[in-house]
Design an enzyme around this catalytic site. Structure first.
Site, mmCIF file in Angstrom:
data_model
loop_
_atom_site.group_PDB
_atom_site.id
_atom_site.type_symbol
_atom_site.label_atom_id
_atom_site.label_comp_id
_atom_site.label_asym_id
_atom_site.label_seq_id
_atom_site.Cartn_x
_atom_site.Cartn_y
_atom_site.Cartn_z
ATOM 1 N N PHE A 1 26.950 36.849 37.685
ATOM 2 C CA PHE A 1 25.769 37.609 37.284
ATOM 3 C C PHE A 1 25.804 37.740 35.763
ATOM 4 O O PHE A 1 26.717 38.373 35.218
ATOM 5 C CB PHE A 1 25.813 38.981 37.962
ATOM 6 C CG PHE A 1 24.540 39.757 37.869
ATOM 7 C CD1 PHE A 1 23.470 39.479 38.719
ATOM 8 C CD2 PHE A 1 24.418 40.792 36.958
ATOM 9 C CE1 PHE A 1 22.301 40.222 38.643
ATOM 10 C CE2 PHE A 1 23.243 41.529 36.877
ATOM 11 C CZ PHE A 1 22.183 41.241 37.728
ATOM 12 N N LEU B 1 24.306 39.130 32.640
ATOM 13 C CA LEU B 1 23.416 40.094 32.006
ATOM 14 C C LEU B 1 23.920 40.450 30.608
ATOM 15 O O LEU B 1 23.168 40.358 29.627
ATOM 16 C CB LEU B 1 23.313 41.359 32.891
ATOM 17 C CG LEU B 1 22.582 42.552 32.288
ATOM 18 C CD1 LEU B 1 21.095 42.255 32.106
ATOM 19 C CD2 LEU B 1 22.732 43.788 33.195
ATOM 20 N N PRO C 1 26.553 39.660 23.618
ATOM 21 C CA PRO C 1 27.366 40.227 22.543
ATOM 22 C C PRO C 1 26.775 41.534 21.997
ATOM 23 O O PRO C 1 27.517 42.438 21.624
ATOM 24 C CB PRO C 1 27.356 39.122 21.489
ATOM 25 C CG PRO C 1 27.170 37.867 22.273
ATOM 26 C CD PRO C 1 26.292 38.235 23.433
ATOM 27 N N ILE D 1 31.517 37.463 31.299
ATOM 28 C CA ILE D 1 30.984 37.040 32.586
ATOM 29 C C ILE D 1 32.116 36.799 33.595
ATOM 30 O O ILE D 1 32.896 35.854 33.463
ATOM 31 C CB ILE D 1 30.091 35.784 32.449
ATOM 32 C CG1 ILE D 1 28.968 36.048 31.426
ATOM 33 C CG2 ILE D 1 29.525 35.368 33.804
ATOM 34 C CD1 ILE D 1 28.127 37.295 31.696
ATOM 35 N N THR D 2 32.154 37.664 34.619
ATOM 36 C CA THR D 2 33.122 37.531 35.711
ATOM 37 C C THR D 2 32.773 36.284 36.519
ATOM 38 O O THR D 2 31.601 36.046 36.783
ATOM 39 C CB THR D 2 33.045 38.768 36.632
ATOM 40 O OG1 THR D 2 33.241 39.922 35.841
ATOM 41 C CG2 THR D 2 34.097 38.713 37.729
ATOM 42 N N ILE E 1 54.938 59.620 37.892
ATOM 43 C CA ILE E 1 55.826 59.948 39.019
ATOM 44 C C ILE E 1 56.929 58.890 39.150
ATOM 45 O O ILE E 1 58.076 59.205 39.432
ATOM 46 C CB ILE E 1 55.015 60.073 40.331
ATOM 47 C CG1 ILE E 1 54.176 61.358 40.283
ATOM 48 C CG2 ILE E 1 55.927 60.057 41.561
ATOM 49 C CD1 ILE E 1 53.141 61.486 41.392
ATOM 50 N N GLU F 1 30.032 47.090 34.735
ATOM 51 C CA GLU F 1 28.887 47.438 35.590
ATOM 52 C C GLU F 1 28.378 48.855 35.306
ATOM 53 O O GLU F 1 28.125 49.642 36.202
ATOM 54 C CB GLU F 1 29.216 47.209 37.066
ATOM 55 C CG GLU F 1 29.299 45.711 37.368
ATOM 56 C CD GLU F 1 29.188 45.353 38.836
ATOM 57 O OE1 GLU F 1 28.499 46.082 39.562
ATOM 58 O OE2 GLU F 1 29.766 44.336 39.223
ATOM 59 N N THR G 1 29.079 51.677 31.961
ATOM 60 C CA THR G 1 30.188 52.544 31.533
ATOM 61 C C THR G 1 30.010 53.936 32.136
ATOM 62 O O THR G 1 28.930 54.299 32.612
ATOM 63 C CB THR G 1 30.197 52.699 30.002
ATOM 64 O OG1 THR G 1 28.941 53.290 29.619
ATOM 65 C CG2 THR G 1 30.371 51.380 29.283
ATOM 66 N N SER G 2 31.082 54.724 32.063
ATOM 67 C CA SER G 2 30.989 56.113 32.555
ATOM 68 C C SER G 2 29.874 56.857 31.838
ATOM 69 O O SER G 2 29.171 57.680 32.431
ATOM 70 C CB SER G 2 32.322 56.826 32.353
ATOM 71 O OG SER G 2 33.281 56.308 33.260
#
Lengths: 379, 217
Positions: free
Chosen positions: A123, A125, A128, A157-158, A337, A363, A365-366
């Site tokens: 995908f 989208l 830069p 791009i993944t 831990i 996909e 950002t926060s």
């Protein structure tokens, strides 16, 4: 209201768990270290039906619901987020976008092999200079009558190298701003497409990420998705569902880190007893468990809304925001831990911590999720 | 050729076993139930043989003695690829009782090969397979670690002291199988999971059979 899963949903969760715990675990550290794409795992998961699990069986998909998808993503992500992200992009961005908005011809030609997992999709989208601000697309798609001519560069791009089918977002009418944007199905081997180098990432190193350059790439007119100018809306709609996938991935990373932390704390001894008997550790585990469960409920709720054809955009934004931030918190505590052991690759939690970071970024950002959520509150 | 795979419904092997009612009953709260691992390997091998048989193996049936709560586990066997299933509607009380019930299933079905896991991972009695063969009066081979069909000839490998023994067998027979019969149990695919509910799962009532195990009160 009930909190029970169906037998099929549990069987899918178990199938994903069996594959992850039996197969993915074997080479996950080596693939991460050497940034090797998990080709054989993708093939095996495709044979099990995971690569197109949400697609209607009439288009050769698994016909499963989104709840099952959340459960499967959790189990895969507990072990290997690089595999989970390939699954997420293929299912919830590429296949979903084609199934929901593609023509019958497009579904026949492109969706079916994607749903069978014979090929995978990407995908395209981000650019830069257009990440969070997806409206400012610089990639152009000039209307040439019987075809479009694509020029520009896409970033991060993944599946860029391993995919055969690209969904590309590009600007056709700059004067119309985001209403001039279109989405196209593009074969990766079309002349004029070239890839940048493999990105050296902090985490999810086994997934292949590249920039993609388009130079006078001819795309047939029939490969446009939807009406002229539908591209931006298409991308936003598809990303709403994509967020459920990434939220579930983040939740799976956290859930995997918690499982490991619980197990380690019951084995490791300090001051004459297992460290789980020390309240400092037990309280950490309690905080982690609350975050993991809350993330899971968020994901399942967003999935339930989607399965019941109700609006889920805000719910999926909340799920992604909370699950990604929780994944960062939980994995950091899991490393703590484990102490020194947590800082080396053999114990897995340091990798989970590196993977968690990306879920706060890609996909949406926060910060973007907070825009989506607050706009809905204030409208 | 028809194959029957006998399966037990057992607690997941990582279950923490707890007891209730003053330590007299197994506490099944929160327990995840699975196909007995040896039976699951037997089923996997049966499926491999069927796929390679070019149609000469017509069906694989699974049979389980258990109450309705065992059906999710039985349906997993169907999801993995068994064609149909038979559930004998009774609590699996002991090996003798289970073998007697399975014998009835075999008599009704005319199977060429009956596969039993060498033991079940809950009580580990290792008794059902041999007893079943006696009940139905057919030969059995124990400790089978490989099962092959070559041009209609069925052969098995079994572990013996100091080596391995290969036997040709006549049908029908009971194979009591152990580790090695298949490498990894099969993971069900989406299609299989979707199909599982559509495959026949016949419920039959138990026949009278003694329970030989005596429990102290």
């Amino acid at each position: 209201m009930h909190f029970e899963f169906t037998e099929e949903q549990l069987m899918i969760k178990q199938a994903a768990r069996d594959y992850a715990q039996r197969e993915l675990i074997k080479d996950v550290i080596e693939r991460d270290e050497k940034a090797i794409f998990p080709e054989h795992h993708i093939k095996a998961l495709a044979e099990l039906g995971f690569m197109g699990m949400l697609v209607d069986p009439k288009y050769d998909g698994g016909g499963m619901d989104t709840i099952s998808y959340v459960l499967a993503m959790e189990e895969i992500s507990k072990i290997d987020s690089s595999v989970a992200v390939v699954m997420s992009v293929n299912n919830s961005l590429v296949c979903y976008g084609l199934e929901k908005y593609g023509t019958e011809d497009q579904k026949e030609k492109y969706l079916k092999p994607l749903a069978r997992g014979e090929v995978i999709g990407a995908f395209l989208l981000s650019e830069p200079e257009a990440g969070s601000d997806a409206t400012s697309q610089r990639t152009t798609a000039e209307d040439k009558g019987d075809h479009y001519l694509l020029n520009g560069t896409k970033n991060w791009i993944t599946n860029a190298n391993s995919a055969s089918t690209y969904i590309v977002i590009a600007q056709t009418h700059p004067d119309k701003k985001h209403k001039g944007i279109n989405a196209f199905i593009v074969d990766k081997d079309t002349p004029g497409i070239s890839l940048g180098p493999h990105e050296k990432k902090m985490g999810m190193r086994s997934s292949d990420t590249h920039s993609v350059m388009f130079t006078d790439v001819k795309v047939p007119k029939e490969n446009r998705i939807g009406e002229d100018g539908f591209g931006f809306k298409f991308a936003m709609k598809v990303l709403e569902g994509g967020r459920i996938g990434i939220a579930s991935q983040a939740m799976g990373i956290a859930s995997g880190a918690l499982e490991r932390a619980v197990q380690y704390s019951k084995e490791r001894k300090a001051f004459g007893t297992e460290i789980s008997n020390h309240q400092a550790i037990a309280f950490k585990l309690a905080d982690m468990a609350v975050r993991v469960d809350a993330s899971r409920y968020f994901c399942l709720y967003a999935a339930w809304l989607k399965d019941n054809h109700q609006p889920y955009g805000t719910a999926s934004a909340k799920a992604k925001l909370y699950a990604a931030d929780s994944a960062m918190f939980v994995t950091t505590e899991a490393v703590q831990i484990h102490g020194g052991y947590g800082y080396v690759s053999e114990y897995h939690v340091e990798r989970l911590m590196r993977e968690a970071k990306l879920t706060q970024i890609y996909e949406g950002t926060s910060e973007i999720q907070k825009i989506v959520i607050s706009r809905d509150l204030l409208k | 050729m028809k194959i029957l795979v006998c399966m037990s419904n057992v607690p997941d092997t990582t279950t923490k076993i707890r007891f209730k009612e003053d330590n007299t009953k197994f506490d099944d709260a929160g327990v995840q139930w699975i196909i007995n691992p040896w039976d699951e390997l037997a089923l996997t091998r049966a499926l491999e043989l069927k796929e390679a048989s070019g149609g000469s193996i017509s069906s694989i049936t699974v049979a389980c003695v258990g109450e309705a709560t065992t059906e999710p586990t039985i349906r997993k066997a169907l999801a993995i690829g068994a064609d149909d299933a038979i559930r004998v509607n009774a609590v699996a009380q002991d090996s003798y009782f289970v073998a007697a019930q399975l014998a009835e299933v075999v008599k009704q079905g005319s199977y060429d090969i009956v596969l039993c896991g060498i033991e079940s991972s809950d009580y580990n009695n290792s008794a059902v397979g041999g007893m079943l063969a006696e009940f139905i009066d057919v030969p059995s081979v124990s400790s089978v670690s490989a099962l092959n069909i070559d041009n209609g000839t069925v052969s098995v490998n079994r572990e013996i002291d100091g080596g391995k023994e290969t036997l040709e067998v006549k049908l029908p027979f009971v194979a009591v199988v152990q580790k090695g019969i298949a490498i990894d149990p099969r993971i069900p695919n989406m299609r299989g999971i979707m199909m599982a509910r559509k495959k026949p799962l016949t419920v039959v009532e138990p026949v009278d059979a003694d329970v030989l195990v005596e429990y102290e009160e």
